[in-house]
Design a protein around this motif. Sequence first.
Motif, PDB file in Angstrom:
ATOM      1  N   TRP A   8      31.462   4.630   7.108  1.00 15.96           N
ATOM      2  CA  TRP A   8      31.627   5.435   5.912  1.00 15.96           C
ATOM      3  C   TRP A   8      32.748   6.283   5.739  1.00 15.96           C
ATOM      4  CZ3 TRP A   8      30.404   2.802   1.589  1.00 15.96           C
ATOM      5  CH2 TRP A   8      29.339   1.844   1.631  1.00 15.96           C
ATOM      6  N   LEU A   9      32.955   7.239   6.691  1.00 14.43           N
ATOM      7  CA  LEU A   9      34.112   8.108   6.771  1.00 14.43           C
ATOM      8  C   LEU A   9      35.554   7.275   7.036  1.00 14.43           C
ATOM      9  CD1 LEU A   9      32.448  10.854   8.975  1.00 14.43           C
ATOM     10  CD2 LEU A   9      33.022  10.948   6.508  1.00 14.43           C
ATOM     11  N   TRP A  10      35.307   6.324   7.867  1.00 19.77           N
ATOM     12  CA  TRP A  10      36.629   5.396   7.591  1.00 19.77           C
ATOM     13  C   TRP A  10      36.879   4.865   6.469  1.00 19.77           C
ATOM     14  CZ3 TRP A  10      39.906   6.751  11.182  1.00 19.77           C
ATOM     15  CH2 TRP A  10      39.700   7.104  12.510  1.00 19.77           C
ATOM     16  N   ARG A  11      35.806   4.308   5.837  1.00 20.42           N
ATOM     17  CA  ARG A  11      36.083   3.482   4.525  1.00 20.42           C
ATOM     18  C   ARG A  11      36.689   4.701   3.523  1.00 20.42           C
ATOM     19  NH1 ARG A  11      31.726  -0.840   3.467  1.00 20.42           N
ATOM     20  NH2 ARG A  11      31.954  -2.331   5.290  1.00 20.42           N
ATOM     21  N   ALA A  12      36.045   5.866   3.478  1.00 18.53           N
ATOM     22  CA  ALA A  12      36.338   6.946   2.527  1.00 18.53           C
ATOM     23  C   ALA A  12      37.985   7.181   2.810  1.00 18.53           C
ATOM     24  CB  ALA A  12      35.729   8.025   2.638  1.00 18.53           C
ATOM     25  N   LEU A  15      40.130   4.124   1.543  1.00 19.12           N
ATOM     26  CA  LEU A  15      40.256   4.324  -0.070  1.00 19.12           C
ATOM     27  C   LEU A  15      40.909   5.417  -0.411  1.00 19.12           C
ATOM     28  CD1 LEU A  15      39.151   2.569  -2.325  1.00 19.12           C
ATOM     29  CD2 LEU A  15      37.215   4.019  -2.197  1.00 19.12           C
ATOM     30  N   ALA A  16      40.707   6.606  -0.056  1.00 17.40           N
ATOM     31  CA  ALA A  16      41.557   7.669  -0.427  1.00 17.40           C
ATOM     32  C   ALA A  16      42.967   7.479  -0.130  1.00 17.40           C
ATOM     33  CB  ALA A  16      41.032   9.120   0.277  1.00 17.40           C
ATOM     34  N   SER A  17      43.333   6.954   1.036  1.00 14.57           N
ATOM     35  CA  SER A  17      44.661   6.576   1.284  1.00 14.57           C
ATOM     36  C   SER A  17      45.203   5.641   0.406  1.00 14.57           C
ATOM     37  CB  SER A  17      44.875   6.240   2.827  1.00 14.57           C
ATOM     38  OG  SER A  17      44.405   7.081   3.701  1.00 14.57           O
ATOM     39  N   LEU A  18      44.484   4.402   0.195  1.00 16.76           N
ATOM     40  CA  LEU A  18      45.009   3.451  -0.626  1.00 16.76           C
ATOM     41  C   LEU A  18      45.259   3.977  -2.050  1.00 16.76           C
ATOM     42  CD1 LEU A  18      45.484   0.448  -0.919  1.00 16.76           C
ATOM     43  CD2 LEU A  18      43.319   0.180  -1.413  1.00 16.76           C
ATOM     44  N   VAL A  19      44.384   4.852  -2.488  1.00 19.73           N
ATOM     45  CA  VAL A  19      44.512   5.453  -3.859  1.00 19.73           C
ATOM     46  C   VAL A  19      45.763   6.439  -4.028  1.00 19.73           C
ATOM     47  CG1 VAL A  19      43.567   7.311  -5.551  1.00 19.73           C
ATOM     48  CG2 VAL A  19      42.191   5.297  -4.787  1.00 19.73           C
ATOM     49  N   LEU A  20      45.848   7.183  -2.850  1.00 19.58           N
ATOM     50  CA  LEU A  20      47.349   7.956  -2.905  1.00 19.58           C
ATOM     51  C   LEU A  20      48.462   6.987  -2.695  1.00 19.58           C
ATOM     52  CD1 LEU A  20      46.025  10.619  -0.514  1.00 19.58           C
ATOM     53  CD2 LEU A  20      46.641  11.090  -2.793  1.00 19.58           C
ATOM     54  N   ALA A  21      48.410   5.880  -1.944  1.00 23.39           N
ATOM     55  CA  ALA A  21      49.605   4.801  -2.173  1.00 23.39           C
ATOM     56  C   ALA A  21      49.607   4.210  -3.611  1.00 23.39           C
ATOM     57  CB  ALA A  21      49.018   3.938  -1.157  1.00 23.39           C
ATOM     58  N   TRP A  41      45.268   1.355   8.832  1.00 21.48           N
ATOM     59  CA  TRP A  41      44.618   1.820   9.945  1.00 21.48           C
ATOM     60  C   TRP A  41      43.081   2.171   9.924  1.00 21.48           C
ATOM     61  CZ3 TRP A  41      43.323   6.897  11.458  1.00 21.48           C
ATOM     62  CH2 TRP A  41      42.906   7.078  12.779  1.00 21.48           C
ATOM     63  N   ALA A  42      42.757   3.087   9.083  1.00 18.78           N
ATOM     64  CA  ALA A  42      41.518   3.392   8.734  1.00 18.78           C
ATOM     65  C   ALA A  42      40.700   2.061   8.275  1.00 18.78           C
ATOM     66  CB  ALA A  42      41.568   4.566   7.536  1.00 18.78           C
ATOM     67  N   GLY A  44      41.073  -0.771   9.409  1.00 18.61           N
ATOM     68  CA  GLY A  44      40.770  -1.375  10.732  1.00 18.61           C
ATOM     69  C   GLY A  44      39.543  -0.728  11.392  1.00 18.61           C
ATOM     70  N   LYS A  45      39.298   0.481  11.334  1.00 14.54           N
ATOM     71  CA  LYS A  45      38.176   1.075  11.975  1.00 14.54           C
ATOM     72  C   LYS A  45      36.819   0.842  11.475  1.00 14.54           C
ATOM     73  CE  LYS A  45      41.054   3.293  14.849  1.00 14.54           C
ATOM     74  NZ  LYS A  45      40.859   3.128  16.274  1.00 14.54           N
ATOM     75  N   GLY A  46      37.017   0.887   9.853  1.00 18.53           N
ATOM     76  CA  GLY A  46      35.662   0.724   9.257  1.00 18.53           C
ATOM     77  C   GLY A  46      35.482  -0.201   8.125  1.00 18.53           C
ATOM     78  N   TRP A  47      36.398  -1.103   7.828  1.00 18.24           N
ATOM     79  CA  TRP A  47      36.481  -1.835   6.717  1.00 18.24           C
ATOM     80  C   TRP A  47      37.153  -3.063   6.839  1.00 18.24           C
ATOM     81  CZ3 TRP A  47      36.763   0.790   1.347  1.00 18.24           C
ATOM     82  CH2 TRP A  47      36.413  -0.004   0.411  1.00 18.24           C
TER      83      TRP A  47
END
Length: 122
Positions: A8-12, A15-21, A41-42, A44-47
């Motif tokens: 869930w931390l990797w997913r967060a 998602l936060a990085s995608l929103v910033l992008a 990258w994130a 790939g670790k959790g989603w």
Amino acid sequence: MRKILARWLWRALALASLVLAVLGVLLPILPTVPFLLLAAWAAGKGWPALEAWLLNHAHFGPGIRRWRESGAVPRRAKWLATGMMTLSATLLALSPAPLPVKIAVPAVMAAVAIWLWRRPEA
């Protein structure tokens, strides 16, 4: 329990990085590509589903794959990034910002530009 929390931390982060992008597409002061690469990258670790979507995306996928394979940055992207950094440094120089900021920020941008131009091209 730790695996679930880590996922869930990797997913967060993804998602936060995608929103910033996405915000970076709309706001010229926010870079899009680094946040997109971080999201992939994130993910790939959790989603894995989000990672697959990003890698197979018609517009973003090829660039993410090139970066992962060889750290390649297209020449057009290098010119665009350099131009935007130059414009930003010029606007900063004309602003009422404190002198240390007017020196430090362009110095960091120059270092980024040097690093960027040393990357292989697609």
